[in-house]
Design a protein around this motif. Sequence first.
Motif, PDB file in Angstrom:
ATOM      1  N   GLU A 264     -17.094  20.183  -1.930  1.00  0.00           N
ATOM      2  CA  GLU A 264     -16.823  20.088  -0.492  1.00  0.00           C
ATOM      3  C   GLU A 264     -15.340  19.830  -0.244  1.00  0.00           C
ATOM      4  O   GLU A 264     -14.733  20.418   0.666  1.00  0.00           O
ATOM      5  N   ASP A 265     -14.748  18.947  -1.060  1.00  0.00           N
ATOM      6  CA  ASP A 265     -13.314  18.684  -0.925  1.00  0.00           C
ATOM      7  C   ASP A 265     -12.491  19.936  -1.210  1.00  0.00           C
ATOM      8  O   ASP A 265     -11.505  20.223  -0.527  1.00  0.00           O
ATOM      9  N   LEU A 266     -12.909  20.692  -2.226  1.00  0.00           N
ATOM     10  CA  LEU A 266     -12.171  21.912  -2.569  1.00  0.00           C
ATOM     11  C   LEU A 266     -12.265  22.943  -1.451  1.00  0.00           C
ATOM     12  O   LEU A 266     -11.298  23.656  -1.178  1.00  0.00           O
ATOM     13  N   ARG A 267     -13.423  23.023  -0.801  1.00  0.00           N
ATOM     14  CA  ARG A 267     -13.569  23.980   0.301  1.00  0.00           C
ATOM     15  C   ARG A 267     -12.677  23.602   1.476  1.00  0.00           C
ATOM     16  O   ARG A 267     -12.195  24.481   2.200  1.00  0.00           O
ATOM     17  N   ASN A 268     -12.469  22.314   1.669  1.00  0.00           N
ATOM     18  CA  ASN A 268     -11.661  21.849   2.800  1.00  0.00           C
ATOM     19  C   ASN A 268     -10.207  21.564   2.417  1.00  0.00           C
ATOM     20  O   ASN A 268      -9.496  20.903   3.158  1.00  0.00           O
ATOM     21  N   ARG A 269      -9.807  22.057   1.281  1.00  0.00           N
ATOM     22  CA  ARG A 269      -8.451  21.792   0.801  1.00  0.00           C
ATOM     23  C   ARG A 269      -7.411  22.489   1.667  1.00  0.00           C
ATOM     24  O   ARG A 269      -7.575  23.637   2.069  1.00  0.00           O
ATOM     25  N   VAL A 270      -6.330  21.779   1.956  1.00  0.00           N
ATOM     26  CA  VAL A 270      -5.192  22.367   2.665  1.00  0.00           C
ATOM     27  C   VAL A 270      -4.365  23.168   1.664  1.00  0.00           C
ATOM     28  O   VAL A 270      -4.023  22.661   0.600  1.00  0.00           O
TER      29      VAL A 270
ATOM     30  N   SER B 277     -15.309  26.064 -14.866  1.00  0.00           N
ATOM     31  CA  SER B 277     -14.712  24.908 -14.199  1.00  0.00           C
ATOM     32  C   SER B 277     -15.195  24.848 -12.757  1.00  0.00           C
ATOM     33  O   SER B 277     -15.864  25.759 -12.252  1.00  0.00           O
ATOM     34  N   LEU B 278     -14.849  23.765 -12.076  1.00  0.00           N
ATOM     35  CA  LEU B 278     -15.269  23.611 -10.685  1.00  0.00           C
ATOM     36  C   LEU B 278     -14.659  24.688  -9.801  1.00  0.00           C
ATOM     37  O   LEU B 278     -15.273  25.113  -8.814  1.00  0.00           O
ATOM     38  N   GLU B 279     -13.444  25.138 -10.155  1.00  0.00           N
ATOM     39  CA  GLU B 279     -12.827  26.222  -9.386  1.00  0.00           C
ATOM     40  C   GLU B 279     -13.645  27.503  -9.504  1.00  0.00           C
ATOM     41  O   GLU B 279     -13.809  28.252  -8.528  1.00  0.00           O
ATOM     42  N   ASP B 280     -14.152  27.759 -10.722  1.00  0.00           N
ATOM     43  CA  ASP B 280     -14.999  28.940 -10.913  1.00  0.00           C
ATOM     44  C   ASP B 280     -16.299  28.818 -10.107  1.00  0.00           C
ATOM     45  O   ASP B 280     -16.769  29.795  -9.505  1.00  0.00           O
ATOM     46  N   ARG B 281     -16.865  27.647 -10.099  1.00  0.00           N
ATOM     47  CA  ARG B 281     -18.107  27.452  -9.348  1.00  0.00           C
ATOM     48  C   ARG B 281     -17.863  27.612  -7.848  1.00  0.00           C
ATOM     49  O   ARG B 281     -18.718  28.101  -7.121  1.00  0.00           O
TER      50      ARG B 281
END
Length: 669
Positions: free
Chosen positions: A324-330, A232-236
Motif C-alpha cells: 500500500e505504501d509503495l502504491r502511494n509513493r511520491v 521482490s516487493l517491487e515485482d509483486r
Amino acid sequence: MEEELDKTVFLYLKKKGFTQTEQIFQQEQQNKNNKNATDASMSDTDLTKQILALSQYENIPAMYHDGYSKLRSWTYSSLDLYKHELLRVLYPVFIHCFMDLIAKGHLQEARAFFSSFREDHEMMHSRDLKKLEGVLSPSHLEEMEFAHSLRQSKVNIKICQYSYELLLQYLHKTQSITMLGIINEHIDFQVSPGQPDSISDDAEAFSLVGSGQDAANLINQKEIHWGLLEDSLEDRLEKAGGLLSDSEKTEGDAKEGELDESKKKTAEGGKQGGPLKKLKKDKVGGAAGKGARGEGDKVAAAPRVKPELTLPPIPTDVENSILEDLRNRVQLSNSTLPSVCFYTFVNTHNGLNCSSISHDGSLVAGGFSDSSLKVWDVAKLGRMGSSVTLGENDSGLNENTLGSNGGKRAYTLYQGHSGPVYSASFSPWGDFLLSSSSDSTIRLWSTKFNANIVCYKGHNYPVWDVQFSPYGHYFASASHDRTARVWSMDRVQPLRILAGHLSDVDCVQWHVNCNYLATGSSDKTIRMWDVSSGNCMRIFIGHRSSVLCLAMSPDGRYLASGDEDGTIMMWDVSNGRCITPLVGHTSCVWSLAFSCEGSLLASGSADSTVKLWDVNTSVKPPRSEESKNGNTNRLRSLKTLPTKSTPVYSLRFSRRNLLFAAGALSTNL
C-alpha cells in the motif's frame, strides 16, 4: 728505474729470439700497469665521493628548502589554465621533503621547513598535517603508522600532457635534482592527452595509495551481482497492477495527513518540511502518468538475482501494508523534491550519541552517553500536546513507565548497556530495535514488549555501528577491533567475521539484495564483502579522511559514502570506480539516504544542514561547458535545508518518500 730495467730485459729477449718468453713478459707488464691504474683511479673516486658526501651533508637542509621554495614560486606563477594541476604536485613533495629531513637527522631544519610552508596545505590536508606534527625523530617515521604508510606509498596524480611537459622542463632546466628525485620516487603521473578542464572534476585526480593498489585492482575485477532479489516487493507490485492513479492517491492522502499532523508537532524543522497542502500537491504533481514512473524505471530495470541467505518470510499483514505504501509513493525528481519532517532532541546536554528513525517515521530512538536507550512514539507525543519535544530530561515526566506520581513519561527507557550507546537500528517492520555500545555488546530489544531479548557478545572493543538487513533477521556490526561481523537474531555468536581493514570499522551498510555488505573505515577505504563466503569483493579507494556513513541505491548499483572532511563520493559497485565527488558540506557527513526510486540523495552533516543531490546528474559525466565553469558540484546539489542550530544525526526516507531527519539542538554552534 724499474721501467728502464724492464725495457732492458725486453730488448735482450727480443735480441736472443726468445719469442715465447718475450710475449709472456710483455703480458705481465700490461697486467701490472692496468692494476696500478685501477688502484689509482679507485682511490681518486673514493676520495671524490667522500668530499662530495661531506659537502652535500652540510647543504642538505638548504637544498630541500631552496628546491621546494623555487618549485612553489614557479607553480604559483604558472598560467591559470595549468596551475590547478601543477598545484597538486606541491603537497606530496612538501610532506616527503619534511620526512626526508627527519630521516637524515636534520630535526630543527625539518621543523623550520614544516612551519614555513604548512599554511599552503592547511585547508585541504589539516588532519594529515596535525598527525605529521608528532614526527619528531627518525624512529617516529617507522613507529607512526600514518608516517610509515606515507613513506611506503605513492601518490597518483592525473595531469594533462602539456602540464606534465612543463613540469619536466622546469626540473631539468633548473637542475632541481632533489625535487626530481622526490617526484620520481613518490609520485605516479597518469598523463591525459586531454585539456586540463576535462579532468579537473575527476575524483581520482589526486589519490594516495599504498603498495596494495595492485591487489585492490585485482579484487575489483571479481564478478559481483548487484541486482535486486527475485520476486521482490517491487515485482509483486508490478504484478498487482502498479501505481495508483492520481485520484486514488488523493483519496489516500487524507488518512496519511492525520499522522503527518502529529509528526509536525514534534518537528523543529517544520519550516523545512512544508505544510500538509504542499505534501498533497507534491504527491499529485509527482505522479503525473508515465512521467512519474520514469524515475522508478531505474529500479524496475535492475537485474534480478537469487538470495544467498535464507531470508525470513514477510508476514502477510506487513506485506500488504508495504505494498500500500509503495502504491502511494511520491515519485521524486530534481523538480519534485520531498517534504521533510525534522525531529529535534532538546536538553540532551551533549549526551546524545546517535539516533534512529523507523521506516514509517512513527518511532524515534536515541542512544545516550549514560548508557541508556530511549524510544519516542510520535503518535503518543501528538496526543500529549504540542508543547512536548524530544527531550532527554523532562522535569514533569518520570523515567519509569509509570512514575511515583502516576504521570506518564514521553519516552520508553531501555536500560541494559554498561557504556555509552553509539548506534541504534530499527528492524524493517519496526518490531525490534538493535543497539551497540562501548561495552562491546549488541542488544536486541522488542518495541512491542519494551524489553531486552538478547545480548550478543563477540567484539572485543566498542561497537561503533549496527544495522539490520533490508529483510530483517540478519544484522551487521562494526567495531574498534577492525572487524565487521554478521549476525542472525537466533544465534548469539556471529555467522561471519569480516577482517581486512587497517583501522576502526566505523559504519556498515547492507546491499539491497542482502548478498553483500559494505564497510567504511578510519583507514579511508570502503570494502564490500560477500556475506555467504566472507570474501572481500570490492575495495573503494579515494577518501582523504575517515569514512563515517554509507548508503546503497535502491537498485543496488551505486554506493554513496560520506567522510570526516564533508566530502561525499558516489561509487559504481559493478567496477569499484568512483563516479563523482559531491562537495558542499563544511563539516563531517554523518548520514546519507537515497530516495525510494533512487533519483535523489539526502545528506546530513555536522554543519547543521540537510542537502539534496540529483543522483541522475551525478552519475553522468559532466558536460564540457559545465566543467569549464567549474560548477559541476553546484549543479548536482538541488537544495540546502539549514536548521537553526541542529547537527543532523540521521536521515530516513519513508516508503512513501517522505524524508525524516533527526538531530540534537546544540548551544555551541
